[in-house]
Write a protein that holds these residues in place. Structure first.
Motif: not given
Lengths: 191, 629
Positions: B447, B456, B458-462, B529, B532-533, B537-538
């Motif tokens: 992470y 990018r 990773m999604n924090e919520k996930l 996550n 996909h990221s 990802g952002e």
């Protein structure tokens, strides 16, 4: 200038790699000889035989080869490339002679002394393990030497030539020392 | 001379016109890459795939443990002859636990963890363009991949994979006829492990050499981040310990195929076939195995410790508590790890005096471990904690390390071990202390450094979902096992219904299995996550976590050679977070002390009298200015 070029090519770290590899190799033989001690101490089985005379011959050969290796390095440093090649050839020749001398020792062990690899007394099998694993290192050393020799005939920059020489001589002297260690170890554990 | 000129050119223009020298093709960028960052990603993704496979194996045998008498027709569809009638074959059950252990310990937590983060972080955090020998580094990955494929291919052979446990004790492993898994499966296991060890040695040699020889200007050993310290000592352990396993394996191969008797003695197969072996010592293998095996568990946990230290310091916005103590405790663990292997062998008939010696050395390891734990907690203490996903996993790592480590003190006792040896207590202990803790350290690293691998976030919520489900799930899986172990339930038993004394634990087993299934499903959140990221990802900024270490000074684009132009120099240690008097709550290692006069302390100039003088002068001027006001 040579130092600078060596740094640019990252040769010093690569040489360091070789030293660490020697550590791993050392640990391997240390493990085998410790294994021998644990085995013979735990089971009471010893080698119970005198080492064949041919091992003395092997020892002399490999000691001389270390000498010729040193001479080759010295010649390479002094830019005497013909001499360097000559001594490399000699070292390789002696390495091959060592190889066959060890094979002859195995022959003596099997046919004259009745000591087999496949043996209920694993202390005796250990002789073959020590020498066999060492011979694998000899083959690796010969390949390294052959590579250095081959490159010395090509138009190799001196800094690379010296680097090749150092890599192969570190390794070659190391397997020389390992053989002496193994031989002394075997001699001390004959009975 | 010509070499010098050509190479100089390359260094000077590294990054600017790199493609000019080597044409970047798909093959040399993504497949046979010699770039340490790409090799790190290769290790990580291979490691993740192996982890998923090993996890599925564990779910299979968990189902068997929960419902030993139930038939699952689907199981037969999936596994064929390994699950006749929908019930797991008992030999295949043993193969499952063996391969689960092997893959997790070696392929995921050794190669997947060290391989990923040593490759990624050593050059990036030390200011190096690439490893000492990039070619050897590439070879290391490919040998690892081949080893993985060989290991998995043992599922394809007639009699199934190796099944004598991941410790492959002889005589079970030495006699091809001893059990189905000891035939071809065992051969493949040994082949795979030899390739694996070659891979690890190549990697380890490179890591050590790079760290000792190639650090950037100013980066002395005491300015290295703890991640690099941990990875360094891990590599040293590997370099010293793996050759010993090779020695053990070589002798095992001779016993299997050449009729020697290193490990074999007085064997009778099937009650009547007397085997010709005599004089061998199975204990010898245990000595050789555990001389590697024990350092191996530190090879697994130390990178996780280093990663957690770094992540916790960054996200607590505080310097790591006791940096030097952290390093010395890592060194202490490294040294001690070589003299404790006997605690795995207390019940082999070992001399009780020797057992006492191993007991003492083992219990001494509690000291550096406790120092580390204390320092982690003290780092969190009154920090401005940012609960990022990486931070949660790092805290989780500490939690598992504590709860698993405490039981280590019980197991290290030679007398208590008589009761606890080979029970579920051991299973609970090591799954918490080296399994879960190391996995959590690895996930914290994934992470945290995902931006450095893929540019990018990773999604924090996930990430939170993944963390909480896995964290609670892992405790629910492993905590009950302590009580089973205290009750004397042995490991690796196929069906608890077959034993009167174990029947009462069947309900607990069902509970554990469901907890394991839920935590396995939680990993889907991670996998989604992660993959996909990579693509969607952002986009990350250059320094998303506001960290001090060098990797965050590299451009987001992750170029070959790491830094365009010159490699930055280092002026300070990596943990200047929330330094009093500083403008921001972090000061990167590349900021010289001369630019941070207001936050400098006399302590910063220990070996630098000129700097100290300048500092004193500056302080005096400040004081006199104050007085004028």
């Amino acid at each position: 200038m040579a130092q600078l070029t060596e740094d640019k090519l990252d040769l010093a770290p690569k040489k360091f790699n070789m030293w660490i590899f020697i550590f791993t190799s050392f640990m391997f033989f240390a493990a085998l000889s410790s294994g021998f001690i644990v085995y013979s101490g735990g089971t009471g089985h010893g080698i119970n035989a005198k080492m064949p005379q041919a091992f003395i011959l092997s020892t002399i050969i490999i000691l001389v080869s270390s000498g010729t290796m040193y001479m080759a390095s010295k010649a390479a440093k002094g830019l005497q490339f013909d001499k360097q090649r000559l001594y490399l050839w000699l070292t390789i020749g002696l390495g091959v002679a060592f190889f066959f001398s060890q094979l002859y020792s195995w022959y003596v062990l099997v046919s004259k002394m009745g000591i087999y690899f496949s043996n209920p007394n694993a202390s005796q099998s250990f002789i073959y393990v020590f020498t066999g694993m060492h011979l694998l290192h000899i083959i690796a050393g010969l390949l390294l030497l052959a590579n250095t020799l081959y490159r010395s005939y090509r138009n190799t920059p001196q800094v690379k030539n010296l680097y090749n020489m150092q890599m192969s001589s570190i390794f070659w002297h190391f397997i020389d020392i390992i053989w002496i260690y193994l031989y002394v170890f075997l001699l001390l554990n004959q009975y | 001379m010509s070499t010098l000129a050509v190479h100089d050119h390359e260094v000077a223009h590294h990054g600017d016109d790199h493609g000019h020298h080597h044409k970047a093709t798909f093959l040399n960028t993504y497949v046979f890459s010699q770039d340490h960052k790409m090799i790190a990603k290769q290790f990580l993704i291979t490691g993740i795939i192996m982890a998923v496979i090993a996890m599925i194996l564990s779910i299979l045998f968990r189902i068997q443990l929960a419902y030993p008498d139930k038939a699952f027709p689907l199981m037969e569809t999936l596994l064929g002859r390994f699950a006749p009638g929908g019930r797991l074959d008992s030999n295949f059950y043993l193969a499952l636990v063996t391969i689960h252990g092997t893959i997790m310990v070696f392929f995921v937590l050794t190669a997947g963890l060290s391989g990923t983060f040593a490759n990624l972080l050593i050059p990036l955090q030390l200011g190096v363009r690439d490893m000492a020998s990039p070619f050897m580094n590439m070879l290391s990955y490919w040998l690892f991949l081949i080893a993985s494929i060989v290991m998995l291919s043992s599922f394809m052979v007639q009699k199934g994979p190796a099944s004598g446990g991941w410790t492959i004790y002889p005589p079970l492993s030495a006699l091809p006829k001893a059990m189905p898994g000891s035939g071809m499966g065992m051969t493949l296991w040994l082949t795979s492990m030899v390739l694996f060890i070659a891979s690890q040695l190549m990697g380890g040699i490179n890591y050590v050499s790079t760290i000792l020889n190639m650090r950037t200007k100013g980066m002395d050993l005491w300015k290295m981040p703890l991640t690099v310290w941990a990875l360094f000592l891990t590599a040293v352990l590997g370099v010293l310990a793996f050759p010993v396993l090779v020695a053990g394996v070589v002798l095992l191969v001779f016993d299997r195929s050449f009729g020697t008797s290193f490990y074999l003695s007085d064997i009778v197969l099937n009650g009547s076939q007397v085997q010709p072996y005599e004089g061998g010592s199975p204990i010898l293998f245990q000595h050789l195995f555990w001389f590697l095996g024990h350092p191996e568990v530190y090879i697994v946990i130390m990178p996780a410790m280093g990663i957690s230290s770094e992540v916790m310091s960054v996200n607590s916005r505080k310097p790591i508590f006791g940096y030097h103590a952290m390093v010395y405790s890592l060194i202490g663990i490294t040294v001690l790890s070589f003299i404790v292997w006997g605690h795995h062998m207390f019940v082999t008939g070992m001399n009780p005096f020797l057992g006492g010696v191993f007991m003492i050395t083992t219990l001494i390891i509690a000291v550096p471990s406790a120092v580390k734990t204390f320092n982690w907690l003290a780092t969190l203490w009154r920090g401005n904690i940012r609960f990022s996903a990486a931070m949660l996993f790092a805290i989780g790592m500490v939690s598992f390390f504590i709860s698993g480590g405490l039981t280590g003190i019980f197991l290290g006792n030679a007398t208590l071990d008589i009761n606890l040896h080979d029970t579920y207590f051991v299973v609970a202990h090591f799954h918490l202390v080296m399994g879960s803790a190391a996995i959590f350290g690895m996930l914290a690293g994934v992470y945290h450094w995902f931006p450095k691998m893929y540019g990018r976030l990773m999604n924090e919520k996930l990430g939170y979902l993944h963390f909480w489900l896995t964290f609670i799930g892992a405790y629910l899986v492993f905590f009950p096992m302590h009580f089973m172990g205290l009750d004397g339930v042995p490991r690796r038993y196929y069906a608890f219904t077959e034993f009167e004394s174990m029947k009462q634990w069947l309900s607990v087993n069902t509970f554990v299995t469901w907890a394991a299934i839920i935590s396995a499903l939680a990993q889907v959140a991670f996998l989604y996550n992660f993959f996909h990221s990579i693509f969607f990802g952002e986009k990350a900024t250059q320094n998303p976590w506001e960290a001090n270490t060098l990797e965050w000074t590299t451009p987001v684009e992750r170029i070959h050679g790491n830094w365009p132009g010159e490699i930055p120099s280092v002026y300070r240690w990596p943990y200047d977070y929330s330094k009093p008097g500083a403008e921001e709550d972090f000061i990167p290692q590349t900021v010289p002390l001369s630019q941070t006069m207001s936050s400098n302390l006399p302590h910063d100039f220990e070996d630098n009298p000129a700097g100290l003088e300048a500092h004193a002068k500056w302080v005096n001027t400040q004081k006199s200015n104050e007085e004028v006001k």
